[in-house]
Write a protein that holds these residues in place. Structure first.
Motif, short mmCIF file in Angstrom:
data_model
loop_
_atom_site.label_atom_id
_atom_site.label_comp_id
_atom_site.label_asym_id
_atom_site.label_seq_id
_atom_site.Cartn_x
_atom_site.Cartn_y
_atom_site.Cartn_z
N VAL A 169 -16.51 -5.68 -24.36
CA VAL A 169 -16.73 -4.67 -22.82
C VAL A 169 -16.80 -6.19 -22.15
CG1 VAL A 169 -18.35 -3.10 -21.59
CG2 VAL A 169 -16.93 -2.88 -23.78
N THR A 170 -17.19 -6.63 -22.67
CA THR A 170 -18.17 -7.53 -21.57
C THR A 170 -16.92 -8.77 -21.23
OG1 THR A 170 -19.66 -8.29 -23.13
CG2 THR A 170 -19.21 -9.98 -21.82
N ALA A 171 -15.75 -9.03 -22.51
CA ALA A 171 -13.88 -9.67 -21.53
C ALA A 171 -13.62 -8.54 -20.20
CB ALA A 171 -13.51 -9.32 -23.10
N ALA A 172 -13.54 -7.01 -20.61
CA ALA A 172 -13.20 -6.40 -19.56
C ALA A 172 -13.86 -6.40 -18.13
CB ALA A 172 -13.18 -4.62 -20.03
N PHE A 173 -15.45 -6.76 -18.64
CA PHE A 173 -16.15 -6.95 -17.31
C PHE A 173 -15.60 -8.11 -16.20
CE2 PHE A 173 -21.00 -7.45 -15.59
CZ PHE A 173 -20.48 -7.51 -14.48
N ALA A 174 -15.55 -9.19 -17.31
CA ALA A 174 -14.92 -10.65 -16.39
C ALA A 174 -13.23 -10.50 -16.18
CB ALA A 174 -14.90 -10.85 -18.10
N ILE A 175 -12.55 -9.72 -17.06
CA ILE A 175 -11.31 -9.09 -16.50
C ILE A 175 -11.20 -8.48 -14.99
CG2 ILE A 175 -8.95 -7.99 -17.03
CD1 ILE A 175 -9.72 -9.15 -19.80
N ALA A 176 -12.13 -7.68 -14.96
CA ALA A 176 -12.58 -6.87 -13.70
C ALA A 176 -12.74 -7.36 -12.51
CB ALA A 176 -13.18 -5.45 -13.98
N GLY B 66 -10.49 -10.98 -12.26
CA GLY B 66 -8.95 -10.25 -11.56
C GLY B 66 -9.47 -9.79 -10.38
N GLY B 67 -10.61 -9.41 -9.73
CA GLY B 67 -10.51 -8.93 -8.09
C GLY B 67 -10.55 -9.33 -7.40
N LEU B 68 -11.77 -11.01 -7.63
CA LEU B 68 -11.68 -12.43 -7.21
C LEU B 68 -10.34 -12.52 -6.45
CD1 LEU B 68 -13.74 -13.67 -5.31
CD2 LEU B 68 -13.80 -15.16 -7.61
N LEU B 69 -9.55 -13.27 -7.65
CA LEU B 69 -8.52 -13.61 -7.70
C LEU B 69 -7.07 -12.75 -6.54
CD1 LEU B 69 -6.94 -16.24 -8.30
CD2 LEU B 69 -5.90 -15.07 -10.48
N GLY B 70 -7.40 -11.20 -6.84
CA GLY B 70 -6.18 -10.28 -6.25
C GLY B 70 -6.99 -10.19 -5.08
N CYS B 71 -8.26 -10.30 -4.69
CA CYS B 71 -8.51 -10.30 -3.11
C CYS B 71 -8.21 -11.52 -1.88
CB CYS B 71 -9.60 -10.06 -2.34
SG CYS B 71 -9.99 -7.91 -3.29
N LEU B 72 -8.12 -12.57 -3.45
CA LEU B 72 -7.74 -14.38 -2.57
C LEU B 72 -6.72 -14.05 -2.52
CD1 LEU B 72 -9.69 -16.37 -4.28
CD2 LEU B 72 -10.19 -16.50 -2.27
N ALA B 73 -5.76 -13.52 -3.33
CA ALA B 73 -3.97 -13.40 -2.88
C ALA B 73 -3.68 -12.79 -1.86
CB ALA B 73 -3.07 -12.88 -3.92
N ILE C 225 -12.47 -2.73 -14.50
CA ILE C 225 -12.22 -1.51 -14.86
C ILE C 225 -12.95 -0.53 -15.80
CG2 ILE C 225 -13.30 -0.40 -12.58
CD1 ILE C 225 -12.61 -2.45 -10.91
N VAL C 226 -11.68 0.52 -15.62
CA VAL C 226 -11.27 1.65 -16.48
C VAL C 226 -11.69 1.62 -18.27
CG1 VAL C 226 -9.66 2.98 -17.64
CG2 VAL C 226 -9.64 2.17 -15.19
N VAL C 227 -11.12 0.01 -18.94
CA VAL C 227 -11.82 -0.31 -20.07
C VAL C 227 -13.62 -0.46 -20.03
CG1 VAL C 227 -11.74 -2.01 -21.78
CG2 VAL C 227 -9.98 -1.27 -20.54
N GLN C 228 -13.75 -1.02 -19.37
CA GLN C 228 -15.33 -1.62 -19.23
C GLN C 228 -16.16 0.08 -18.49
OE1 GLN C 228 -16.82 -3.65 -15.62
NE2 GLN C 228 -19.30 -3.76 -16.47
#
Length: 146
Positions: free
Chosen positions: A60-67, A70-77, A96-99
């Motif tokens: 769950v912590t890994a899912a939080f990190a990916i969320a 990933g969100g930060l990187l996606g917005c930078l993109a 996010i859905v997993v978390q």
């Protein structure tokens, strides 16, 4: 070989992208705050809240990190007008859905944190993530990103 040309995005594209970046920076701060929680910070939580946090599985912590990352990187993109924003934002949404799935269906988070922090805020996070994926899809269709 011809490349698809990009179209200049409207001002609201930049406004939404910047607001999305700020939103995701708040997520990163929440993640870092949880990952590096001090004893002083832990003292601000109830025993039930602390027990719930400490029992969170690593996946769950890994899912939080990916969320959040990933969100930060996606917005930078998005701000860099890169087409890979959408797949990265989709990855963030999956995290996010997993978390939140764990939070909603495998814990008593709503009872421990209350309705706002346990239900409404997580639902808002999911809705915004879906909206960002759709925003990136629209930007791609309109050739604002390439």
């Amino acid at each position: 070989m011809s490349e698809k040309s990009t179209t200049k995005p409207p001002i609201w594209f930049w406004i939404v992208s910047i607001l999305a970046l700020l939103w995701n920076l708040m997520g990163v701060m929440a993640y870092l705050g949880q990952a590096y929680m001090t004893d002083e910070m832990k003292a601000e939580y109830t025993a039930e809240q602390l027990a719930l946090m400490e029992s969170t599985p690593a996946w769950v912590t890994a899912a939080f990190a990916i969320a959040v990352w990933g969100g930060l990187l996606g917005c930078l993109a998005l701000l860099l007008r890169k087409k890979w924003a959408r797949p990265v934002l989709i990855l963030s949404l999956i995290g996010i859905v997993v978390q939140m799935g764990h939070s909603f269906f495998m814990t008593n988070a709503a009872e421990v944190y209350g309705q706002v922090q346990g239900i409404i805020t997580p639902l808002l996070v999911i809705i915004i993530a879906i909206a960002l994926v759709q925003f990136a899809r629209i930007a791609e269709k309109r050739n604002w990103i390439s």
